[in-house]
Design a protein around this motif. Structure first.
Motif, PDB file in Angstrom:
ATOM      1  N   MET A  89       0.828  -1.207   0.000  1.00  0.00           N
ATOM      2  CA  MET A  89       0.000   0.000   0.000  1.00  0.00           C
ATOM      3  C   MET A  89       0.864   1.260   0.000  1.00  0.00           C
ATOM      4  O   MET A  89       0.547   2.239  -0.699  1.00  0.00           O
ATOM      5  CB  MET A  89      -0.923   0.003   1.216  1.00  0.00           C
ATOM      6  CG  MET A  89      -2.200  -0.790   1.028  1.00  0.00           C
ATOM      7  SD  MET A  89      -3.310  -0.100  -0.246  1.00  0.00           S
ATOM      8  CE  MET A  89      -3.885   1.392   0.581  1.00  0.00           C
ATOM      9  N   MET A  90       1.955   1.267   0.737  1.00  0.00           N
ATOM     10  CA  MET A  90       2.812   2.446   0.767  1.00  0.00           C
ATOM     11  C   MET A  90       3.409   2.727  -0.607  1.00  0.00           C
ATOM     12  O   MET A  90       3.487   3.877  -1.040  1.00  0.00           O
ATOM     13  CB  MET A  90       3.900   2.281   1.826  1.00  0.00           C
ATOM     14  CG  MET A  90       3.393   2.553   3.241  1.00  0.00           C
ATOM     15  SD  MET A  90       4.669   2.479   4.509  1.00  0.00           S
ATOM     16  CE  MET A  90       4.677   0.729   4.866  1.00  0.00           C
ATOM     17  N   LYS A  91       3.807   1.676  -1.323  1.00  0.00           N
ATOM     18  CA  LYS A  91       4.335   1.905  -2.666  1.00  0.00           C
ATOM     19  C   LYS A  91       3.221   2.340  -3.612  1.00  0.00           C
ATOM     20  O   LYS A  91       3.401   3.264  -4.416  1.00  0.00           O
ATOM     21  CB  LYS A  91       5.016   0.643  -3.205  1.00  0.00           C
ATOM     22  CG  LYS A  91       5.560   0.863  -4.612  1.00  0.00           C
ATOM     23  CD  LYS A  91       6.329  -0.309  -5.178  1.00  0.00           C
ATOM     24  CE  LYS A  91       6.813   0.026  -6.589  1.00  0.00           C
ATOM     25  NZ  LYS A  91       7.559  -1.090  -7.215  1.00  0.00           N
ATOM     26  N   ALA A  92       2.068   1.679  -3.522  1.00  0.00           N
ATOM     27  CA  ALA A  92       0.954   2.012  -4.415  1.00  0.00           C
ATOM     28  C   ALA A  92       0.523   3.469  -4.237  1.00  0.00           C
ATOM     29  O   ALA A  92       0.266   4.188  -5.213  1.00  0.00           O
ATOM     30  CB  ALA A  92      -0.217   1.071  -4.152  1.00  0.00           C
ATOM     31  N   LEU A  93       0.450   3.933  -2.995  1.00  0.00           N
ATOM     32  CA  LEU A  93       0.045   5.314  -2.729  1.00  0.00           C
ATOM     33  C   LEU A  93       1.113   6.299  -3.195  1.00  0.00           C
ATOM     34  O   LEU A  93       0.800   7.382  -3.706  1.00  0.00           O
ATOM     35  CB  LEU A  93      -0.238   5.500  -1.237  1.00  0.00           C
ATOM     36  CG  LEU A  93      -1.477   4.769  -0.692  1.00  0.00           C
ATOM     37  CD1 LEU A  93      -1.503   4.824   0.829  1.00  0.00           C
ATOM     38  CD2 LEU A  93      -2.757   5.360  -1.285  1.00  0.00           C
ATOM     39  N   SER A  94       2.389   5.913  -3.046  1.00  0.00           N
ATOM     40  CA  SER A  94       3.479   6.836  -3.412  1.00  0.00           C
ATOM     41  C   SER A  94       3.567   7.059  -4.915  1.00  0.00           C
ATOM     42  O   SER A  94       4.022   8.118  -5.358  1.00  0.00           O
ATOM     43  CB  SER A  94       4.813   6.317  -2.878  1.00  0.00           C
ATOM     44  OG  SER A  94       5.223   5.139  -3.572  1.00  0.00           O
ATOM     45  N   ILE A  95       3.153   6.065  -5.728  1.00  0.00           N
ATOM     46  CA  ILE A  95       3.225   6.238  -7.182  1.00  0.00           C
ATOM     47  C   ILE A  95       1.869   6.548  -7.800  1.00  0.00           C
ATOM     48  O   ILE A  95       1.738   6.632  -9.017  1.00  0.00           O
ATOM     49  CB  ILE A  95       3.850   4.995  -7.864  1.00  0.00           C
ATOM     50  CG1 ILE A  95       2.955   3.758  -7.699  1.00  0.00           C
ATOM     51  CG2 ILE A  95       5.252   4.730  -7.336  1.00  0.00           C
ATOM     52  CD1 ILE A  95       3.478   2.545  -8.465  1.00  0.00           C
ATOM     53  N   GLY A  96       0.842   6.714  -6.959  1.00  0.00           N
ATOM     54  CA  GLY A  96      -0.461   7.156  -7.448  1.00  0.00           C
ATOM     55  C   GLY A  96      -1.288   6.101  -8.139  1.00  0.00           C
ATOM     56  O   GLY A  96      -1.981   6.398  -9.123  1.00  0.00           O
ATOM     57  N   VAL A  97      -1.246   4.872  -7.651  1.00  0.00           N
ATOM     58  CA  VAL A  97      -2.052   3.798  -8.241  1.00  0.00           C
ATOM     59  C   VAL A  97      -3.539   4.071  -7.992  1.00  0.00           C
ATOM     60  O   VAL A  97      -3.937   4.428  -6.885  1.00  0.00           O
ATOM     61  CB  VAL A  97      -1.656   2.432  -7.637  1.00  0.00           C
ATOM     62  CG1 VAL A  97      -2.633   1.333  -8.075  1.00  0.00           C
ATOM     63  CG2 VAL A  97      -0.233   2.078  -8.046  1.00  0.00           C
ATOM     64  N   VAL A  98      -4.336   3.905  -9.051  1.00  0.00           N
ATOM     65  CA  VAL A  98      -5.778   4.036  -8.924  1.00  0.00           C
ATOM     66  C   VAL A  98      -6.328   2.779  -8.231  1.00  0.00           C
ATOM     67  O   VAL A  98      -5.943   1.667  -8.573  1.00  0.00           O
ATOM     68  CB  VAL A  98      -6.438   4.221 -10.305  1.00  0.00           C
ATOM     69  CG1 VAL A  98      -7.962   4.288 -10.171  1.00  0.00           C
ATOM     70  CG2 VAL A  98      -5.912   5.478 -10.986  1.00  0.00           C
ATOM     71  N   ASN A  99      -7.202   2.972  -7.261  1.00  0.00           N
ATOM     72  CA  ASN A  99      -7.770   1.859  -6.494  1.00  0.00           C
ATOM     73  C   ASN A  99      -6.658   0.974  -5.919  1.00  0.00           C
ATOM     74  O   ASN A  99      -6.571  -0.223  -6.205  1.00  0.00           O
ATOM     75  CB  ASN A  99      -8.714   1.031  -7.374  1.00  0.00           C
ATOM     76  CG  ASN A  99      -9.663   0.168  -6.557  1.00  0.00           C
ATOM     77  OD1 ASN A  99      -9.652   0.196  -5.318  1.00  0.00           O
ATOM     78  ND2 ASN A  99     -10.468  -0.626  -7.240  1.00  0.00           N
ATOM     79  N   PRO A 100      -5.782   1.532  -5.097  1.00  0.00           N
ATOM     80  CA  PRO A 100      -4.599   0.815  -4.612  1.00  0.00           C
ATOM     81  C   PRO A 100      -4.919  -0.408  -3.756  1.00  0.00           C
ATOM     82  O   PRO A 100      -4.224  -1.422  -3.846  1.00  0.00           O
ATOM     83  CB  PRO A 100      -3.850   1.871  -3.808  1.00  0.00           C
ATOM     84  CG  PRO A 100      -4.887   2.866  -3.406  1.00  0.00           C
ATOM     85  CD  PRO A 100      -5.855   2.910  -4.546  1.00  0.00           C
ATOM     86  N   ARG A 101      -5.962  -0.320  -2.937  1.00  0.00           N
ATOM     87  CA  ARG A 101      -6.282  -1.435  -2.047  1.00  0.00           C
ATOM     88  C   ARG A 101      -6.601  -2.699  -2.848  1.00  0.00           C
ATOM     89  O   ARG A 101      -6.092  -3.787  -2.542  1.00  0.00           O
ATOM     90  CB  ARG A 101      -7.457  -1.062  -1.140  1.00  0.00           C
ATOM     91  CG  ARG A 101      -7.829  -2.146  -0.129  1.00  0.00           C
ATOM     92  CD  ARG A 101      -8.888  -1.653   0.822  1.00  0.00           C
ATOM     93  NE  ARG A 101      -8.372  -0.578   1.672  1.00  0.00           N
ATOM     94  CZ  ARG A 101      -7.742  -0.781   2.813  1.00  0.00           C
ATOM     95  NH1 ARG A 101      -7.536  -2.017   3.256  1.00  0.00           N
ATOM     96  NH2 ARG A 101      -7.300   0.240   3.522  1.00  0.00           N
ATOM     97  N   ALA A 102      -7.416  -2.561  -3.870  1.00  0.00           N
ATOM     98  CA  ALA A 102      -7.808  -3.721  -4.682  1.00  0.00           C
ATOM     99  C   ALA A 102      -6.593  -4.322  -5.385  1.00  0.00           C
ATOM    100  O   ALA A 102      -6.439  -5.543  -5.462  1.00  0.00           O
ATOM    101  CB  ALA A 102      -8.867  -3.322  -5.702  1.00  0.00           C
ATOM    102  N   GLN A 103      -5.701  -3.455  -5.909  1.00  0.00           N
ATOM    103  CA  GLN A 103      -4.520  -3.971  -6.602  1.00  0.00           C
ATOM    104  C   GLN A 103      -3.585  -4.689  -5.643  1.00  0.00           C
ATOM    105  O   GLN A 103      -3.034  -5.735  -5.976  1.00  0.00           O
ATOM    106  CB  GLN A 103      -3.752  -2.858  -7.316  1.00  0.00           C
ATOM    107  CG  GLN A 103      -2.561  -3.408  -8.101  1.00  0.00           C
ATOM    108  CD  GLN A 103      -1.872  -2.368  -8.971  1.00  0.00           C
ATOM    109  OE1 GLN A 103      -0.688  -2.117  -8.793  1.00  0.00           O
ATOM    110  NE2 GLN A 103      -2.604  -1.780  -9.907  1.00  0.00           N
ATOM    111  N   CYS A 104      -3.418  -4.151  -4.431  1.00  0.00           N
ATOM    112  CA  CYS A 104      -2.518  -4.778  -3.457  1.00  0.00           C
ATOM    113  C   CYS A 104      -3.041  -6.154  -3.030  1.00  0.00           C
ATOM    114  O   CYS A 104      -2.265  -7.112  -2.912  1.00  0.00           O
ATOM    115  CB  CYS A 104      -2.347  -3.882  -2.242  1.00  0.00           C
ATOM    116  SG  CYS A 104      -1.425  -2.366  -2.595  1.00  0.00           S
ATOM    117  N   VAL A 105      -4.346  -6.263  -2.821  1.00  0.00           N
ATOM    118  CA  VAL A 105      -4.946  -7.554  -2.472  1.00  0.00           C
ATOM    119  C   VAL A 105      -4.741  -8.546  -3.612  1.00  0.00           C
ATOM    120  O   VAL A 105      -4.348  -9.701  -3.399  1.00  0.00           O
ATOM    121  CB  VAL A 105      -6.447  -7.387  -2.153  1.00  0.00           C
ATOM    122  CG1 VAL A 105      -7.129  -8.754  -2.054  1.00  0.00           C
ATOM    123  CG2 VAL A 105      -6.640  -6.606  -0.858  1.00  0.00           C
TER     124      VAL A 105
END
Length: 343
Positions: free
Chosen positions: A100-116
């Motif tokens: 989640m920290m990486k996803a948020l830092s690079i601006g991933v759309v819908n980060p929670r779903a992608q991380c899961v």
């Protein structure tokens, strides 16, 4: 289009050249098996490709953009996911929190779903609160791969991704990576000492030795170099060749200087003869006739056989030869290290 293209790529540390005038080409959609001994320059090459190290000399193109075109070249790095040497994990956070920290830092759309999704892809529990400092080596490797996939990169650089992973996990991870390649078109460069895994995945190979590219070849070219063949020698080579060509139309023939006839499957039909369960002895898979078939055809035509043998070559041995101190020319490759069984 080539996703990666290097010309004379060099990285020096003082008087030592870790990478020495490397020419490398990886096409879009390739799973590129990058093979070499420890210290051959694989990790250093990947670091330069990922933008983690600056080349000393040479040129490098990523997705068609050259270093001179700074904005386009810089943006190319955002399309690359990498796991090189050791995964960079925050030890006091869970796997999900790391992603989640990486996803948020690079601006991933819908980060929670992608991380899961990514954690499930690599076989880790997204709900587990376990801190990564308590992870096994295999779990860290799998999390490192998930981190490399955050942001849906077009190119993956994976350095020894199967380290510390048991056979069942390795198989699952291999299947997941191949699915990403087939379904999403992700290009991959994978270095590994586990040659069996590379042989099951890679569509192209590059062998590096002492920082230099020894050879690049396709999966089909590897199979052609490492398949089984039958060698036969008779008292009348010319007549025997004509008979064999007539009765074994699916085979390929080569006459050697001493009059011996080498018989293989048709071009592109031969498969790697791996000690891990390769196909060299299975004539249905290699396309090469069995020694018994050759003997029967020649005997029926009253040809006197002086020598009849099966030559097999292990693909692992082929790679070891390329990574070693000497490299034989392709014409001689089949003979090096071949195992002969007299019939």
């Amino acid at each position: 289009m080539n996703v990666i293209e290097t010309h004379g790529l060099t990285k020096s540390y003082g008087a030592t050249r870790a990478v020495d005038s490397l020419d490398m080409r990886v096409a879009r959609g390739d799973i590129y098996g990058f093979v070499g001994k420890n210290g051959a320059g694989k990790s250093t090459t990947m670091k330069m490709l990922a933008g983690l190290s600056t080349p000393t000399a040479g040129t490098m193109k990523l997705f068609g953009a050259e270093a001179e075109n700074t904005p386009a070249f810089s943006s190319a790095f955002s399309r690359i996911g990498a796991l090189i040497e050791n995964p960079g994990l925050l030890p006091n956070f869970s796997a999900f929190e790391n992603l989640m920290m990486k996803a948020l830092s690079i601006g991933v759309v819908n980060p929670r779903a992608q991380c899961v999704e990514l954690l499930e892809l690599v076989g880790l529990d997204p709900a587990s609160p376990r801190k990564t400092k308590k992870f096994s080596l295999g779990m860290k490797q799998r999390l490192g791969i998930a981190l490399a996939l955050v942001g849906s990169p077009d190119l993956l650089l994976l350095d020894e991704p199967f380290n510390g992973i048991d056979p069942e996990e390795t198989r699952a991870l291999r299947s997941a990576l191949m699915r990403l390649n087939h379904e999403r078109g992700v290009t991959m460069v994978i270095s590994s000492h586990v040659l069996d895994q590379l042989n099951r995945m890679a569509t192209r190979f590059g062998v590096i030795r002492s920082g230099r590219m020894v050879r690049e070849f396709t999966e089909e070219e590897l199979h052609a170099a490492c398949g089984s063949s039958v060698r036969v020698k008779t008292t009348d080579p010319a007549r025997s060749l004509a008979i064999l060509e007539e009765h074994l139309p699916g085979a390929a023939f080569r006459v050697e200087p001493d009059g011996g006839i080498m018989i293989t499957g048709a071009s592109g039909a031969r498969h790697a003869a791996a000690s891990f369960g390769g196909a060299a002895s299975d004539t249905a898979m290699t396309g090469a006739p069995a020694a018994e078939d050759v003997s029967r055809v020649l005997a029926a035509a009253s040809q006197t056989i002086i020598e009849l043998s099966v030559i097999e070559r292990d693909f692992e041995e082929y790679f070891v030869e390329l990574m070693g101190d000497t490299v034989n020319e392709p014409a001689d490759a089949e003979r090096v290290g071949a195992t002969r069984r007299g019939r």
